[in-house]
Design a protein around this motif. Sequence first.
Motif, PDB file in Angstrom:
ATOM      1  N   ALA A 320       4.488 -64.301-102.902  1.00 30.14           N
ATOM      2  CA  ALA A 320       4.544 -65.454-103.797  1.00 30.14           C
ATOM      3  C   ALA A 320       5.063 -65.067-105.179  1.00 30.14           C
ATOM      4  O   ALA A 320       5.557 -65.918-105.923  1.00 30.14           O
ATOM      5  N   PHE A 321       4.981 -63.779-105.508  1.00 34.03           N
ATOM      6  CA  PHE A 321       5.461 -63.286-106.799  1.00 34.03           C
ATOM      7  C   PHE A 321       6.796 -62.555-106.679  1.00 34.03           C
ATOM      8  O   PHE A 321       7.246 -61.915-107.640  1.00 34.03           O
ATOM      9  N   GLY A 322       7.401 -62.631-105.492  1.00 28.00           N
ATOM     10  CA  GLY A 322       8.731 -62.060-105.326  1.00 28.00           C
ATOM     11  C   GLY A 322       8.780 -60.640-104.824  1.00 28.00           C
ATOM     12  O   GLY A 322       9.864 -60.032-104.798  1.00 28.00           O
ATOM     13  N   TYR A 323       7.645 -60.077-104.396  1.00 30.10           N
ATOM     14  CA  TYR A 323       7.640 -58.709-103.872  1.00 30.10           C
ATOM     15  C   TYR A 323       7.768 -58.749-102.343  1.00 30.10           C
ATOM     16  O   TYR A 323       7.028 -59.474-101.683  1.00 30.10           O
ATOM     17  N   ASP A 324       8.634 -57.930-101.806  1.00 29.25           N
ATOM     18  CA  ASP A 324       8.902 -57.945-100.368  1.00 29.25           C
ATOM     19  C   ASP A 324       7.935 -57.017 -99.634  1.00 29.25           C
ATOM     20  O   ASP A 324       8.339 -56.087 -98.925  1.00 29.25           O
ATOM     21  N   VAL A 325       6.653 -57.257 -99.832  1.00 30.98           N
ATOM     22  CA  VAL A 325       5.613 -56.503 -99.136  1.00 30.98           C
ATOM     23  C   VAL A 325       4.502 -57.474 -98.751  1.00 30.98           C
ATOM     24  O   VAL A 325       4.383 -58.556 -99.331  1.00 30.98           O
ATOM     25  N   ASP A 326       3.710 -57.074 -97.782  1.00 31.79           N
ATOM     26  CA  ASP A 326       2.566 -57.875 -97.377  1.00 31.79           C
ATOM     27  C   ASP A 326       1.324 -57.439 -98.139  1.00 31.79           C
ATOM     28  O   ASP A 326       1.256 -56.338 -98.699  1.00 31.79           O
ATOM     29  N   TYR A 327       0.336 -58.308 -98.133  1.00 30.92           N
ATOM     30  CA  TYR A 327      -0.945 -58.004 -98.752  1.00 30.92           C
ATOM     31  C   TYR A 327      -1.552 -56.754 -98.130  1.00 30.92           C
ATOM     32  O   TYR A 327      -1.564 -56.593 -96.912  1.00 30.92           O
ATOM     33  N   ALA A 328      -2.048 -55.868 -98.980  1.00 28.66           N
ATOM     34  CA  ALA A 328      -2.718 -54.654 -98.519  1.00 28.66           C
ATOM     35  C   ALA A 328      -4.214 -54.836 -98.717  1.00 28.66           C
ATOM     36  O   ALA A 328      -4.691 -54.895 -99.845  1.00 28.66           O
ATOM     37  N   ALA A 329      -4.955 -54.968 -97.616  1.00 29.44           N
ATOM     38  CA  ALA A 329      -6.401 -55.116 -97.715  1.00 29.44           C
ATOM     39  C   ALA A 329      -7.016 -53.846 -98.298  1.00 29.44           C
ATOM     40  O   ALA A 329      -6.456 -52.748 -98.164  1.00 29.44           O
ATOM     41  N   PRO A 330      -8.164 -53.965 -98.965  1.00 33.87           N
ATOM     42  CA  PRO A 330      -8.804 -52.780 -99.537  1.00 33.87           C
ATOM     43  C   PRO A 330      -9.021 -51.695 -98.497  1.00 33.87           C
ATOM     44  O   PRO A 330      -9.459 -51.959 -97.378  1.00 33.87           O
ATOM     45  N   GLY A 331      -8.669 -50.461 -98.885  1.00 34.08           N
ATOM     46  CA  GLY A 331      -8.866 -49.337 -97.987  1.00 34.08           C
ATOM     47  C   GLY A 331      -7.703 -49.090 -97.042  1.00 34.08           C
ATOM     48  O   GLY A 331      -7.712 -48.098 -96.299  1.00 34.08           O
ATOM     49  N   ARG A 332      -6.698 -49.964 -97.062  1.00 34.95           N
ATOM     50  CA  ARG A 332      -5.538 -49.786 -96.192  1.00 34.95           C
ATOM     51  C   ARG A 332      -4.282 -49.580 -97.025  1.00 34.95           C
ATOM     52  O   ARG A 332      -4.159 -50.109 -98.128  1.00 34.95           O
ATOM     53  N   ARG A 333      -3.326 -48.845 -96.498  1.00 29.18           N
ATOM     54  CA  ARG A 333      -2.046 -48.641 -97.168  1.00 29.18           C
ATOM     55  C   ARG A 333      -0.942 -49.263 -96.351  1.00 29.18           C
ATOM     56  O   ARG A 333      -0.985 -49.256 -95.126  1.00 29.18           O
ATOM     57  N   ARG A 334       0.060 -49.772 -97.061  1.00 32.79           N
ATOM     58  CA  ARG A 334       1.226 -50.327 -96.366  1.00 32.79           C
ATOM     59  C   ARG A 334       2.494 -49.710 -96.952  1.00 32.79           C
ATOM     60  O   ARG A 334       2.558 -49.442 -98.120  1.00 32.79           O
TER      61      ARG A 334
END
Length: 334
Positions: A320-334
């Motif tokens: 929604a802010f223009g970043y081409d990544v998905d949400y990273a839940a706490p404790g996980r890396r993407r």
Amino acid sequence: GAALMGSGGGGSTRSARSLLRHQLERSGPIRVVSLSELPPDSHAIPVGLVGSVTVFEEKPLNGGEFARAVAAAQRHGGVECAAVLGFEAAGVNALLAAAAAVALGLPLVDADGMGRAFPELEQTTFFLNGAPLTPVAVADAQGAVLVIDGVDGFAAERLTRSAVVTVGGWGLIALGPQRADLLARTAIAHSISRALEVGRLLSARDLPRLLHDNGGRMLFSGKVVDVERSTGTRFARGSAVLESAERLMRLEFQNENLLLLEDGRVLASVPDLICLVSRDQVRPLTTEEIRFGLEADVLTLPGAPQWRTPRGLGLVGPRAFGYDVDYAAPGRRR
């Protein structure tokens, strides 16, 4: 506490803090009520500031803005409100919601529509859950009142933002009155209590307890070695590089801190809170304060569960802010 919940945004709390302290010394304490204490058929009205907090500090309130905005929204909506709440219980707006309660002689609801700071009005759980944001009443320090109605949340944000630019850089606003039985479903509960408790723990310099009690994590401790800022957009935007003896981090921000990356992997992301705290004073830092040589702890607190749904992430997730990544839940890396 309000400053930390801003996740780097929400504006400086200095002027609002002084205003609220003066009001409370003069008028006494205000009553804070939970959502369950409101009669189901009563209404509460979300309030706050839109526009430049810097200009607000230079040209402060004259005292009647909240009363005029709330009166206009009530009149246009055809209801009388029994309480007020902040549409954003973080940064300057957490304190201004309390100031509005003092000014209007109404209880303050222990809830809000963001659970942190976001830059736009449609980024509220009211809009997320289908509640109308309008009529929006905008009041300035010169006595003008503007009512915006008949539009969706996105248009309400654009028109409100244009209005506050026209009237001098900021305006106090009242959103459409919300029925208490709907607020129980749409609002984020206990946000005022949370900010108060976070503030107490920050004052005690007890970051381990703060993180434990709020499900947070310490992500990094280091020094700012580079800052880049861009102009030409509606909101402050930039990035910072933080370094320790063994690690290198990149922080992306647009008003608020939105992404923390290490070696291109996302360690934390919006809608969770990413907060910088000065190591020497244990004080929350805004994005405007990030500078070369600053030593800071970087921590994350979970955002409200409503934001971590597919619809919520569509409004306030990284994309929604223009970043081409998905949400990273706490404790996980993407």
